[in-house]
Design a protein around this motif. Sequence first.
Motif, mmCIF file in Angstrom:
data_model
loop_
_atom_site.group_PDB
_atom_site.id
_atom_site.type_symbol
_atom_site.label_atom_id
_atom_site.label_comp_id
_atom_site.label_asym_id
_atom_site.label_seq_id
_atom_site.Cartn_x
_atom_site.Cartn_y
_atom_site.Cartn_z
ATOM 1 N N ILE A 211 -20.917 34.199 -10.897
ATOM 2 C CA ILE A 211 -20.328 33.521 -9.671
ATOM 3 C C ILE A 211 -21.453 32.633 -8.892
ATOM 4 O O ILE A 211 -21.294 31.810 -8.312
ATOM 5 C CB ILE A 211 -19.767 34.989 -8.974
ATOM 6 N N VAL A 212 -22.671 33.528 -8.940
ATOM 7 C CA VAL A 212 -23.633 32.575 -8.566
ATOM 8 C C VAL A 212 -24.079 31.550 -9.042
ATOM 9 O O VAL A 212 -24.067 30.409 -8.415
ATOM 10 C CB VAL A 212 -25.200 33.707 -8.225
ATOM 11 N N ALA A 213 -23.953 31.324 -10.181
ATOM 12 C CA ALA A 213 -24.232 30.262 -10.936
ATOM 13 C C ALA A 213 -23.187 29.048 -10.579
ATOM 14 O O ALA A 213 -23.441 27.795 -10.566
ATOM 15 C CB ALA A 213 -24.384 30.248 -12.667
ATOM 16 N N TYR A 214 -21.821 29.701 -10.694
ATOM 17 C CA TYR A 214 -20.686 28.735 -10.172
ATOM 18 C C TYR A 214 -21.145 27.999 -8.803
ATOM 19 O O TYR A 214 -20.828 26.763 -8.630
ATOM 20 C CB TYR A 214 -19.590 29.523 -10.391
ATOM 21 N N GLY A 215 -21.458 28.752 -8.115
ATOM 22 C CA GLY A 215 -21.814 28.435 -6.476
ATOM 23 C C GLY A 215 -22.889 27.252 -6.457
ATOM 24 O O GLY A 215 -22.836 26.414 -5.721
ATOM 25 N N ARG A 216 -23.674 27.437 -7.421
ATOM 26 C CA ARG A 216 -25.028 26.527 -7.625
ATOM 27 C C ARG A 216 -24.531 25.171 -7.985
ATOM 28 O O ARG A 216 -24.688 24.216 -7.433
ATOM 29 C CB ARG A 216 -25.936 26.953 -8.609
ATOM 30 N N ARG A 217 -23.500 25.385 -9.249
ATOM 31 C CA ARG A 217 -22.999 23.966 -9.509
ATOM 32 C C ARG A 217 -22.253 23.382 -8.584
ATOM 33 O O ARG A 217 -22.323 22.099 -8.377
ATOM 34 C CB ARG A 217 -22.104 24.374 -10.830
ATOM 35 N N LEU A 218 -21.458 23.932 -7.811
ATOM 36 C CA LEU A 218 -20.598 23.445 -6.759
ATOM 37 C C LEU A 218 -21.195 22.667 -5.798
ATOM 38 O O LEU A 218 -20.808 21.633 -5.108
ATOM 39 C CB LEU A 218 -19.457 24.474 -6.143
ATOM 40 N N GLY A 219 -22.400 23.339 -5.366
ATOM 41 C CA GLY A 219 -23.370 23.003 -4.417
ATOM 42 C C GLY A 219 -24.229 21.908 -4.630
ATOM 43 O O GLY A 219 -25.360 21.807 -3.865
ATOM 44 N N ALA A 220 -24.406 21.577 -5.956
ATOM 45 C CA ALA A 220 -25.451 20.850 -6.431
ATOM 46 C C ALA A 220 -25.961 19.689 -5.817
ATOM 47 O O ALA A 220 -26.943 19.234 -5.608
ATOM 48 C CB ALA A 220 -25.278 20.487 -8.111
ATOM 49 N N GLU A 221 -24.844 18.884 -5.337
ATOM 50 C CA GLU A 221 -25.099 17.747 -4.811
ATOM 51 C C GLU A 221 -25.714 17.769 -3.303
ATOM 52 O O GLU A 221 -26.268 16.898 -2.627
ATOM 53 C CB GLU A 221 -23.529 16.766 -4.569
ATOM 54 N N LEU A 222 -25.492 19.009 -2.473
ATOM 55 C CA LEU A 222 -25.941 19.082 -1.160
ATOM 56 C C LEU A 222 -27.344 19.851 -1.392
ATOM 57 O O LEU A 222 -28.315 19.557 -0.548
ATOM 58 C CB LEU A 222 -25.036 20.267 -0.678
ATOM 59 N N GLY A 223 -27.616 20.649 -2.532
ATOM 60 C CA GLY A 223 -28.996 21.432 -2.420
ATOM 61 C C GLY A 223 -29.761 20.703 -3.388
ATOM 62 O O GLY A 223 -31.060 20.890 -3.794
#
Length: 370
Positions: free
Chosen positions: A358-370
């Motif tokens: 789930i943490v990895a999924y969140g990183r993928r979803l927010g990749a353009e922001l972070g």
Amino acid sequence: MKPLDIAIVGGSLGGLFVAILLRQDGHRVRVFERSTHGLEGRGAGLVAQADVFAMLRAIGGEAAAEVGVVAQERIFFDRSGAIAHRQATPQMQMSWDNLFRVVRGGLGDDAYLQGRTVTNAATRADAAVLTFDDGSTEAADIIIGADGIGSIVRRAVVGGAAANLYAGYVAWRGLVPENTLPAEAAILLDRFAFYIAPQSHALGYSVTGPYGEMARGERRYNWVWYRRVAGDALPGLLTDRSGHTHPFSLAPGQTPDAVAAQLRSDAAALLPPAFAAAVAAEPHPFVQAIFDYEAPRMATGRLALLGDAAFVARPHTAMGVAKAAADAMALRDALRGGSVDAALNGYERARMAEGAAIVAYGRRLGAELG
């Protein structure tokens, strides 16, 4: 397993979920919550996943799933405010406040102790001990840390690997009574709306009123604006109007007036008109810094972690409550057989991979922001 004395640190949904389940199994539970005023009013809407529905069935709270607002479609704005794309994907945003009230009502006041701030947790061979800010202590057979992103229990479980990792951006938020939204924002109602730009995402949706009101005009509008903020600028952004710097967020009413005014000015310059109008309608915008965290373990000795105390996933996943519910059910199942040590080790094995995913999924979803 014989009935155990179980102390739970953190009285939000995760702590309540596991407390009710374990009490149903005959264990003695005590929830220690640092807030003295209660947690109602701190949530807006949530997308209920299967684990949330399973939890509500387990605790007899199915009625909570009926209180929410349905977004009839998803719309995506361009910068001018025109709808560039739309999807007919109806989706209900369950009321967080109503869910909390229902779940809180399932645990008696005798087991829910407010105004108790934990400063330390420790484990011994046959027990665990909490220390509070007044110097008092409480012993238990097991201590469960459901105390969120700033978990005290986490430090006792994982030692020096307890720090959250800042993702490089923040979420500005507003929760506006629907009847105060200006006409320019009317297009937002009953839809899940998005605006995606380089290093900036805005979204919003209608949610119930504070007491579960679902009628038009009695609801609220929840908006979120993700924006990049450099790490060295974060402490300044998280400094409230009294000059106190917070580690993770500012609550409604804590943002300095000048910062709120700049946010509204930026919204007018950068967002589509409907979103800019919604931002301007919020008198007390609040902010949450976005972090990641993956615990290297979820249990040690007589201590266990649950929910965001173990894995902090970015809010894009909409899985925080579901993750806590799944942890709670797994911990209950593990404690139904074998020794305490075997049960906590089994719980850790059951939930580690899912939390990391789930943490990895969140990183993928927010990749353009972070």
